[in-house]
Design a protein around this motif. Structure first.
Motif, mmCIF file in Angstrom:
data_model
loop_
_atom_site.group_PDB
_atom_site.id
_atom_site.type_symbol
_atom_site.label_atom_id
_atom_site.label_comp_id
_atom_site.label_asym_id
_atom_site.label_seq_id
_atom_site.Cartn_x
_atom_site.Cartn_y
_atom_site.Cartn_z
ATOM 1 N N VAL A 22 1.096 -1.316 0.021
ATOM 2 C CA VAL A 22 0.363 0.076 0.370
ATOM 3 C C VAL A 22 0.602 1.891 0.024
ATOM 4 O O VAL A 22 0.526 2.637 -0.623
ATOM 5 N N VAL A 23 2.179 1.531 1.080
ATOM 6 C CA VAL A 23 2.704 2.287 0.631
ATOM 7 C C VAL A 23 3.699 2.495 -0.134
ATOM 8 O O VAL A 23 4.364 3.342 -0.390
ATOM 9 N N THR A 24 4.397 1.340 -0.731
ATOM 10 C CA THR A 24 4.860 1.261 -1.941
ATOM 11 C C THR A 24 5.282 1.555 -2.835
ATOM 12 O O THR A 24 5.194 1.762 -4.092
ATOM 13 N N SER A 25 3.504 0.968 -3.804
ATOM 14 C CA SER A 25 3.237 1.068 -5.115
ATOM 15 C C SER A 25 2.945 2.835 -5.422
ATOM 16 O O SER A 25 2.730 3.578 -5.095
ATOM 17 N N ILE A 28 -1.267 4.003 -7.252
ATOM 18 C CA ILE A 28 -2.661 4.392 -6.186
ATOM 19 C C ILE A 28 -4.007 3.458 -6.518
ATOM 20 O O ILE A 28 -4.035 3.249 -5.081
ATOM 21 N N TYR A 30 -3.661 0.057 -7.699
ATOM 22 C CA TYR A 30 -3.033 -0.837 -7.206
ATOM 23 C C TYR A 30 -3.055 -1.026 -5.559
ATOM 24 O O TYR A 30 -3.142 -1.504 -4.795
ATOM 25 N N SER A 31 -2.291 0.726 -4.669
ATOM 26 C CA SER A 31 -2.548 0.667 -3.401
ATOM 27 C C SER A 31 -3.847 0.676 -2.540
ATOM 28 O O SER A 31 -3.986 -0.506 -1.452
ATOM 29 N N LEU A 35 -4.982 -2.311 -0.242
ATOM 30 C CA LEU A 35 -5.217 -1.582 1.028
ATOM 31 C C LEU A 35 -6.653 -2.728 1.659
ATOM 32 O O LEU A 35 -6.660 -3.674 2.326
ATOM 33 N N ALA A 87 6.503 8.428 -6.260
ATOM 34 C CA ALA A 87 5.769 7.863 -4.477
ATOM 35 C C ALA A 87 5.776 8.215 -3.947
ATOM 36 O O ALA A 87 4.998 9.172 -3.042
ATOM 37 N N GLY B 21 3.595 5.455 5.320
ATOM 38 C CA GLY B 21 2.540 5.813 4.067
ATOM 39 C C GLY B 21 2.113 7.706 4.738
ATOM 40 O O GLY B 21 1.832 8.585 3.360
ATOM 41 N N ARG B 25 4.483 9.857 2.406
ATOM 42 C CA ARG B 25 3.262 10.019 0.562
ATOM 43 C C ARG B 25 3.471 10.797 0.067
ATOM 44 O O ARG B 25 2.852 12.166 0.628
ATOM 45 N N GLY B 30 -3.282 8.898 -0.716
ATOM 46 C CA GLY B 30 -1.749 7.331 -0.058
ATOM 47 C C GLY B 30 -1.807 7.776 1.567
ATOM 48 O O GLY B 30 -1.430 7.082 2.006
#
Lengths: 168, 102
Positions: A22-25, A28, A30-31, A35, A87, B21, B25, B30
């Motif tokens: 969630v935090v690396t993709s 957004i 895909y995040s 999630l 990102a 995040g 982000r 995000g």
């Protein structure tokens, strides 16, 4: 190792993996999908903890409502998000440092703390007991929560509404 | 039986990932997802403490329900703000929305 522990470990690996995604993709969307996977595993944790009502609420509200809301917002704002956009901001390494330190401290505290565990059983009619607790001991927070939801509903409609043309 | 500390460690890791995040982000959606992860980690903690320390009193579950309520309100308002900002400024990158910065 019991079956419960194996299930827990599988859920934990999926949850942490999905959360990292969630935090690396970069994309957004895909995040948002990851999630949803993470929220499902949290519902699995609730089932393991014998909080079945909360597991159902988790799936209904988080997966059913909040995740769909997030996907709607992604779809409405997708135009600007090129696949090559970065990102993270420039301070990501400071954030990483802080987060690793915080994780180390929390894990250390959790391992060394002496928890006063109780071996009592969950009430057999936990859902009705939960409803009675909500409407007796916690009736004031319950009402405040309903007012909060109403305010959020009206506020969201007013903030996100298309402004009338003559006001611009 | 699963030890209590396993749940607490997983919740701590999820909280830290969510915090990362929220801090790192660039996309406002995000950041909101990071906040949702943090709230979920807190919920795991509340329910785990309820199950292992006071299973007879349902306070932990009640608080988890309130956290879910607040999370729903927060997500609604946050996404409405993001959509409103996008409509006016054509961006969801928080670094580009700095007109109140001096």
């Amino acid at each position: 190792m019991s079956v419960e522990q194996v299930v827990f470990l599988v859920l934990a690996v999926v949850a942490v993996g999905a959360a990292v995604g969630v935090v690396t993709s970069k994309n957004i969307f895909y995040s948002a999908l990851l999630l949803i996977a993470c929220l499902f595993t949290v519902a699995g944790f609730f089932v393991l903890l014998e909080a079945t009502f909360l597991a159902a609420v988790q799936v209904l509200i988080y997966v059913g409502a909040i995740a769909v809301l997030i996907i709607f917002a992604v779809m409405l704002t997708e135009r600007m998000m090129g696949k090559t956009a970065r990102a993270w901001n420039e301070q990501w390494w400071i954030a990483l440092l802080v987060v690793i330190c915080l994780a180390a401290v929390m894990v250390q505290v959790v391992i060394t703390a002496n928890w006063q565990l109780s071996d009592g059983a969950v009430p057999t009619d936990a859902v009705s007991a939960l409803g009675q607790t909500l409407l007796t001991t916690y009736v004031l927070p319950f009402e405040v929560a309903s007012v909060l939801l109403l305010m959020a509903l009206i506020g969201a409609i007013i903030i996100a509404r298309e402004e009338p043309q003559e006001e611009k | 039986m699963i030890p209590l500390s396993w749940y607490l460690i997983v919740a701590a890791i999820l909280f830290c990932i969510g915090l990362y995040g929220a801090l790192a982000r660039r996309n406002a959606i995000g950041i909101l997802m990071g906040i949702e992860l943090m709230l979920n980690a807190v919920n795991i903690n509340l329910v785990a403490f309820w199950r292992y320390i006071t299973p007879e009193v349902l306070t932990g579950q009640v608080f988890a329900i309130f956290v879910i309520t607040v999370a729903a309100a927060e997500a609604t308002i946050g996404l409405a703000l993001i959509i409103s900002i996008f409509r006016n400024r054509e961006t969801v990158i928080v670094e580009d929305v700095d007109m109140m910065k001096w």
